[in-house]
Design a protein around this motif. Sequence first.
Motif, PDB file in Angstrom:
ATOM      1  N   UNK A 284      90.089 -25.609  25.971  1.00  0.00           N
ATOM      2  CA  UNK A 284      89.881 -26.794  26.783  1.00  0.00           C
ATOM      3  C   UNK A 284      91.195 -27.542  27.357  1.00  0.00           C
ATOM      4  N   UNK A 285      90.929 -28.258  28.533  1.00  0.00           N
ATOM      5  CA  UNK A 285      92.166 -28.980  28.954  1.00  0.00           C
ATOM      6  C   UNK A 285      92.460 -29.770  28.138  1.00  0.00           C
ATOM      7  N   UNK A 286      93.522 -30.657  28.486  1.00  0.00           N
ATOM      8  CA  UNK A 286      94.179 -31.670  27.771  1.00  0.00           C
ATOM      9  C   UNK A 286      93.237 -32.871  27.654  1.00  0.00           C
ATOM     10  N   UNK A 287      92.160 -32.902  28.375  1.00  0.00           N
ATOM     11  CA  UNK A 287      91.234 -34.073  27.935  1.00  0.00           C
ATOM     12  C   UNK A 287      90.300 -33.694  26.664  1.00  0.00           C
ATOM     13  N   UNK A 288      90.122 -32.361  26.317  1.00  0.00           N
ATOM     14  CA  UNK A 288      89.501 -31.890  25.246  1.00  0.00           C
ATOM     15  C   UNK A 288      87.987 -31.895  25.779  1.00  0.00           C
ATOM     16  N   UNK A 289      87.742 -31.885  26.942  1.00  0.00           N
ATOM     17  CA  UNK A 289      86.246 -31.803  27.479  1.00  0.00           C
ATOM     18  C   UNK A 289      86.147 -30.711  28.489  1.00  0.00           C
ATOM     19  N   UNK A 290      87.175 -30.925  29.448  1.00  0.00           N
ATOM     20  CA  UNK A 290      86.914 -29.813  30.671  1.00  0.00           C
ATOM     21  C   UNK A 290      87.241 -28.435  29.798  1.00  0.00           C
ATOM     22  N   UNK A 291      86.565 -27.288  30.163  1.00  0.00           N
ATOM     23  CA  UNK A 291      87.226 -26.142  29.872  1.00  0.00           C
ATOM     24  C   UNK A 291      88.305 -25.594  30.771  1.00  0.00           C
ATOM     25  N   UNK A 292      89.116 -25.263  30.140  1.00  0.00           N
ATOM     26  CA  UNK A 292      90.589 -24.819  30.713  1.00  0.00           C
ATOM     27  C   UNK A 292      90.168 -23.609  31.699  1.00  0.00           C
ATOM     28  N   UNK A 293      91.197 -23.497  32.798  1.00  0.00           N
ATOM     29  CA  UNK A 293      90.975 -22.503  33.774  1.00  0.00           C
ATOM     30  C   UNK A 293      91.162 -21.189  33.088  1.00  0.00           C
ATOM     31  N   UNK A 294      92.295 -21.112  32.102  1.00  0.00           N
ATOM     32  CA  UNK A 294      92.520 -19.795  31.503  1.00  0.00           C
ATOM     33  C   UNK A 294      91.134 -19.368  30.525  1.00  0.00           C
ATOM     34  N   UNK A 295      90.484 -20.559  30.085  1.00  0.00           N
ATOM     35  CA  UNK A 295      89.214 -20.062  29.164  1.00  0.00           C
ATOM     36  C   UNK A 295      88.174 -19.597  30.165  1.00  0.00           C
ATOM     37  N   UNK A 296      87.938 -20.120  31.280  1.00  0.00           N
ATOM     38  CA  UNK A 296      86.973 -19.756  31.975  1.00  0.00           C
ATOM     39  C   UNK A 296      87.067 -18.541  32.612  1.00  0.00           C
ATOM     40  N   UNK A 297      88.462 -18.269  32.699  1.00  0.00           N
ATOM     41  CA  UNK A 297      88.836 -16.858  33.312  1.00  0.00           C
ATOM     42  C   UNK A 297      88.484 -15.776  32.094  1.00  0.00           C
ATOM     43  N   UNK A 298      88.611 -16.117  30.968  1.00  0.00           N
ATOM     44  CA  UNK A 298      88.453 -15.304  29.810  1.00  0.00           C
ATOM     45  C   UNK A 298      86.826 -14.980  29.755  1.00  0.00           C
ATOM     46  N   UNK A 299      86.144 -16.065  29.832  1.00  0.00           N
ATOM     47  CA  UNK A 299      84.743 -16.038  29.641  1.00  0.00           C
ATOM     48  C   UNK A 299      84.114 -15.256  30.938  1.00  0.00           C
TER      49      UNK A 299
END
Lengths: 351, 290
Positions: A284-299
């Motif tokens: 997650x991004x620092x707001x702990x709600x948005x999925x981080x760009x890195x994680x979206x990339x992995x998914x």
Amino acid sequence: MGTPHPYRRLPPQRFWRNAEREAAAGELDPVTSPPFRIGPGDAVATAGSCFAQHIAAHLRAGGFNLLVTETSAEAVEAPFSALYGNIYTARQMLQLVRRALGLWRPKENAWRRPDGRWVDPFRPQLFPAGFDSPQAVHEARLAHLAAVARLLTEARVLVLTLGLTEAWLAPCGAALPVPPGVLGIEEGAGEARFHNFTFEEVAADLAALMEELGEDNPGLRVILTVSPVPLVATYEARHVLESNTLSKAVLRAAADRAARDHAAITYFPSFEMVTSHLAPSDAFAPDRRSVSEAMVGRVMALFGRHFLADASGLAPVLNVPPPPPDITPEQEAAYRARTGILCDEERLDPE
Amino acid sequence: MKISVLFSCQHAMLAHALRALLPGTEVPHFDLSECRSLEAQAAVMPWLLDSDLVVTAGVPPEFGPLHDAALAAQVRALRALPSLSFGGFHPDTIHIHTPDGGTLHGPTGQYHSRLVLGAYLAGMMEGEAELLFNRRVFSRLGYLGAFALESELMTRLYASYGIDLSAALPRWRARGVFMHSVNHPKSHVILDLATLFCRHAGLLPDGGWAEGISVEDNLVNQPDHPVFPPLARELGVEGSVEFHRGGERCAANTLDLRAFIAEEYALFRAQPPEWLRGADRVGDVLALLG
């Protein structure tokens, strides 16, 4: 001889210790081999909550055929397949499909913003400038619904992301993306009421959705996902964390029910990749709600590995001839009467 | 030999086909729809009495002396052959009957759209009616199964007149859309039908189809509705949403779906609703639309 251990011959994917090992190596892959592959020429539509936009953007970036049947310079820039904006609930999606097929006409027509501009209750934030009049909203909506109908017909695959169970319903039953009051709208807006969809309701809506989609486009495959993005707020009288857990559990269970009941549905576990104990710390991004760009990339890398291919793996749609009809006496009589209808047109023979 | 044809709008093509199949035969032909008056009936009668065979489309009693039962007693020989009707490609096309026994004429002559009429009666706006031309709606209304249903109905009807369509129907199907509209067959269909009729009447020996003969298609420029894309995909034929007003096939005589709906709505607004509500299976559309 005792009963054989039923888990002994199962593949590694079925065991948590293996999943933990994969996660530690940064190679967690919870995707079960899907029954089809998407080729670059296969038209893929996306719809759903905000996570669907990530899927759309990555499909397009990967050179795949993201089907887009509607664009507008007036709309906010986002990778929607048609200009429906975010579709948060299964009910909202079902109603959109029924509206596009001409099978449901909600009474909700247009809302008047405090600045005097009019908006479409079903996508109130998509056109920031709003519209001049309710008629303008209506006309834009007809073009939009025609674009959605084309989308449903032309898509080979629909990636649908379920986002919420909490919703606001207009008096006519229309599921709204937001209640009018959130936008400061009072004039022209009916009384919306809060509703939190149960498992049974979501499952029933997905079943009804598949019936509509399947009869409109029999070859359509649906990839269901559940958004890992938590609720921004709950209207239930409890902590948002508790509501979020329930909401995602209901959606996940309903997605499972739908996938078990419909051969055309495949579940893609993006929710599990992002939210499980095994998810990386930067999911997650620092707001702990948005999925981080890195994680979206992995998914999406896993999505690509399992679903995308150089050539289509989708079976051609075969028209199954309907069974021989049972003729009723009424049908026979109506047919015979029709053969007796005479044309009253001008003389047909130049002689 | 002289064979008189007293038939539906297919009379001219049927006569042309009979002439081509039976060289030397004189084939006067008459449009039954123009024989409603006593004067017209009296004018036709000498031709029929002077014929070796009269072929009719089954003339009903309101045509007085031309009614099959009355005519059979006067002419040398009479054979009935049903006018060919097949709605497998155009299951949405309907006629709207008026209380005077006629049919309501609109932008495409006698042909109307059941879906457009249902949408109008359900209070849908014109733009909303456009949305209904999808596979889901077609499926619910039985349009996707219409080809099979109509094939069976047509085969049964002709079988009851001693004409076996079992070999003809696949032959027509192989040539794509073999109807211009529900009651306007293409000329090759009429030629085959005439061939089967002649065999059944003992005018032709058994044998193959009449290849190499072409019959002028004088129904090609009559009004028609398209084979809509959801059904066309199902049947493996080319689909369209262009409606033909009749006359030369040009842009001026062509309506797209939106324009067709607009003209149909304008026509319906000018009619008593009770005329419209009785149209064939429009209730099915109203039930579907809730």
